[in-house]
Design an enzyme around this catalytic site. Structure first.
Site, short mmCIF file in Angstrom:
data_model
loop_
_atom_site.label_atom_id
_atom_site.label_comp_id
_atom_site.label_asym_id
_atom_site.label_seq_id
_atom_site.Cartn_x
_atom_site.Cartn_y
_atom_site.Cartn_z
N SER D 66 0.98 -1.25 0.02
CA SER D 66 -0.04 0.21 -0.22
C SER D 66 0.97 1.01 -0.03
O SER D 66 0.34 2.21 -0.03
CB SER D 66 -0.92 0.07 1.20
OG SER D 66 -1.88 -1.10 1.15
N TYR D 193 -3.48 -2.48 -10.51
CA TYR D 193 -3.29 -2.19 -9.00
C TYR D 193 -2.64 -3.25 -8.49
O TYR D 193 -1.57 -3.01 -7.37
CB TYR D 193 -5.03 -2.26 -8.20
CG TYR D 193 -4.81 -2.11 -6.67
CD1 TYR D 193 -4.70 -0.93 -6.41
CD2 TYR D 193 -5.28 -3.36 -6.21
CE1 TYR D 193 -4.71 -0.82 -4.79
CE2 TYR D 193 -5.23 -3.09 -4.57
CZ TYR D 193 -5.21 -2.11 -4.24
OH TYR D 193 -5.03 -2.20 -2.77
N VAL D 263 1.19 -3.53 4.02
CA VAL D 263 0.95 -4.96 4.68
C VAL D 263 2.22 -5.87 4.43
O VAL D 263 2.57 -6.91 5.14
CB VAL D 263 -0.12 -5.86 4.31
CG1 VAL D 263 -1.49 -5.45 4.76
CG2 VAL D 263 -0.31 -6.33 2.83
#
Lengths: 311, 311, 311, 311
Positions: D66, D193, D263
């Site tokens: 992220s 993504y 993460v």
């Protein structure tokens, strides 16, 4: 009840509905549904003796949409029994038909088999270990068998359109998949789901297909036992509490019969021991249920004293 | 149905329940409820002819708690008619009995009259323009009239305890008040609410009080018309869809009768045209409904064929 | 920075704001706030040396409302230390200032001390073991001490009005009480809460009171240590992430300073190491924060290069 | 600050972290992340002069996950400017990183660009009118440019694994698509993504890439202007309020710097005017942020006095 009174009541209601100008809004999220004539109305009641009282567009096929969920649940219960209830609950949802909020709160388990998420989970169970084409064939043949009419087909244009635009359902399916609630590839399950929702049937065919629910699981004309009496009662109970999305309470309050609606404007209703009923009018109310369909059923149960909540 | 079969069935079920060791958990949020004996069980069925079949602790009074909501709704409909539905909905809640989340989403309007918030809103309507003492007297006299028993009283210790600890209900009431849904001072409305929930009745009294719901709004023995046939059907429909909080779907699925439960362990159930039924056992299941009460009713409807979802 | 530049900038901004016609909506839920003149605007900046730059209605008292929450948090941390964090969290809420939904999800623990529920929980901690009058006196004296001005008072008319109509806050308090988050009687805690929100202060007094937050917990003029440097930083961090309800992200994005707003139209902002800032304009934006207050602060930090997110 | 003190502080912290036994839980939803050694720890600080203080596994690449969202937001703002804010908000979410509840309440508009839904919406904007491969190439080249290291690559095994199991993200994307928030085919957007989340970088590379955020949008060594000073401040503000999911308040409270976690266990933090910081340790806390990463940053800001909330 005399078949005369039944015929007369059905005819009267069909006439009254034809004259009403409040018709709700036709579903417009796909062009195939949007171009249906809002003036359409059909009503068919088949009593315990097999007498058919028909009014309006009784033989015009429409997209049964979510009404198919009653039949896929029946099939899944036949295949998996109470294992169905490991992946879907039996409580009203308290939210719109396509809400995803509840899934987050309850870790991917839909509240009941009649909201979209629940029906997708049930479809996944029917699919298990098969190709989409096979599962779909099984569902279609089940509908043809119940309606005793092999002419029933899937409207491929509707199915294709749903598949192209069904992002909300894809969200629900992927969400459940993330919790391990679906076994099959998401695309497979959704493909079968979109196609069984796109089955086209007339009120006559639909009322015929629902007869086993009105008569303890058995079609009284053919004598075919479709499900046990207990299972028929339980499916009826689920239709009563969950069959009209977030308008289920209202339907029970006004009509007083188990019923399942679809955004195509159809409703299947069951008067236990008395009749199987199908009504269709494409304009929807704010909860996504057939506007005139509900009004017609309310008139019918009132005039015939068929509410299950009084005698 | 022979009264013999009815008597025998009730006796059998009472005996079976006495022997079960799974009894649920007695409500313990106030000491008055917590000290009730978990072994208690009572069952009373009153048929259309007024025959009373009684088993177990049929004459032991218990706290009716939320069952009172059926009767306050009946009273409020008598006073205000459809104005009731401006401040409370008719849909299952999809959440626990004391949830406040739904109130925020729907601007203070409770989903139905049988969750706590809805019942508080209904109580406020009964109270309108009166002192709490007067409103409460009216409710109590209504219960005495329906049960044909002037000995019914309010358990003041229960009421006082609820009032002292009912912060969740105070939150619900204040929340609705902030949206203008309540007319009276919050303390007045809550006072009446806590007291009518604290009415103590036996299964015999409760089954008697519910007879009008089973018989089109009329007590068949006295001939008193309590409500119209339509209103009786509609109250039954609401009990079916909303009467067991977030276990309403399950109750419909298993029992197949309209019913209303209370955390005191009582359940009032209605077999339209056939009987008024009251059962009591203080142990509750996870949804806050009487554990053995539901099991007993499931056995009863199965053996007598009384489900409204089949014949 | 020269005091000259500071004075000039404050004067310019006050003038610009006086000329704007977009002024937001004055809070109207109680008459005392509703009748405040929407044309009002005040701005006071006090730098590290104690120089005061003032513009507009710098000495007009207004209702500080939620800005008091910064000071009650400071007091509660002084009394209870990290025990504060057992009953209130430190995360932005993601919902409106008076939302109750989050409380249900998180069992009565408010997300942070700056939403209403959190501030009520903090007030309850200050109250512990005292009479409301004593607790309130302590809070008021703390404000007078920080602002070095014993003339600061509570606007009793505002407090009484809030108390009469604060049902939403009563709902929040009762809800937390039901989870055991509050120790004192709900009425006591709410009484203190409504009164400290009704403290009236001018921009000058408020900017003075906030100086310790800008200077590592210490008022640089008096030399009083109010809190430790670490605690001052942490209170600033909470103001940055949570100080503007559901507009906190926007305030950080545009202004780039820790700040706390109130529905009376005031904002206290902190430029660490540089200045304590108070602005007031009663018209609010959609998130309930001062419309011109935010615009003035955005202009100020931009012109003076005071954002904490760049140099 | 002397580079000496900086070097020593970084070395001390790296040593302290190596000795701690509380290491959090390594993300295990895909095997590629699950098999990372929980003992890993790296820390790199690059000050305004370009001095690099490195400790632990400073050159070991990890999956930035992220953290890539900071850079895709930067790219998207460069391409679309404030149009970005039509499809994504700027407020903390108040819920977990992959929650879908908020999307239903706010009609498909994610609350901020750093929760998964928001980052997917931003990715969709970068993709507009291009093939996934092109968009991905652009993102990767941007990272290589910022880090001044053309050796940075995408870990294809991680990307493939995410793609195979990323049902929750597929749900979010389809959900937004159903509201018209995404322009491109869902599979395209998700493909890009998943791949940019799978970029592998070392702490050294990451700290280098983040330098423009610490220095008003400009890399002080190369003199490259990446974004305007205002945009850099605003990205920092977003990192502060939203960069650690539902642990953002906690990070601000304890660390006091804008930061973005992934993460994979990495965190990029920014001390405006002072330094760009990257830390990595794969064990996560309950909010999904690096456990030792946060502790190390808390120690660093405390010892060096770098919190933006005090001086």
């Amino acid at each position: 009840m005399s078949t005369d009174l039944l015929d007369r009541t059905v005819a009267e209601i069909a006439e009254e509905m034809a004259q009403r100008t409040d018709r709700g809004e036709v579903a417009n999220y796909i062009p195939e549904l949007a171009r249906v004539d809002p003036q359409g109305f059909g009503l068919v009641v088949i009593d315990a003796d097999g007498h058919v009282a028909a009014g309006g567009d009784a033989d015009l096929p429409f997209s049964i949409q979510s009404i198919s969920k009653v039949f896929t649940l029946t099939l899944a219960l036949g295949k998996a029994g109470d294992r169905v209830w490991r992946r879907v609950g039996r409580e009203p949802s308290g939210t719109a038909f396509n809400s995803i909020v509840q899934l987050e709160r309850e870790r991917g388990i839909p509240r009941n088999p009649f909201i979209n998420a629940g029906a997708i989970a049930v479809t996944d169970l029917i699919l298990s270990g098969h190709q989409p084409r096979e599962a779909l064939g099984e569902i279609l043949r089940f509908m043809q068998f119940l309606a005793a009419d092999s002419a029933i087909t899937i409207d491929e244009a509707v199915a294709a359109s749903e598949q192209r635009t069904g992002f909300r359902n894809a969200a629900l399916a992927n969400y459940m998949k993330s919790f391990g609630v679906l076994d099959n590839p998401v695309d497979y399950t959704l493909g079968v789901y979109f196609h069984h929702c796109a089955i086209a049937m007339s009120c006559r065919q639909l009322a015929m297909a629902g007869r086993f629910l009105a008569h303890n699981g058995r079609n009284p004309s053919t004598g075919h036992n479709v499900v046990s009496a207990q299972r028929a009662r339980r499916i009826n109970a689920l239709m009563l509490t969950c069959g009209h999305y977030d308008g289920s309470g209202e339907f029970a309050y006004r009509v007083g019969l188990p019923g399942k609606s679809g955004v195509g404007g159809g409703v299947l209703a069951v008067a236990p021991g008395k009749a199987s009923i199908a009504v269709w009018s494409p304009g929807l109310d704010a909860s996504g249920n057939s506007h005139l369909g509900r009004i017609a059923l309310e008139a019918l149960t009132k005039r015939l004293g068929w509410s299950i909540f009084g005698v």
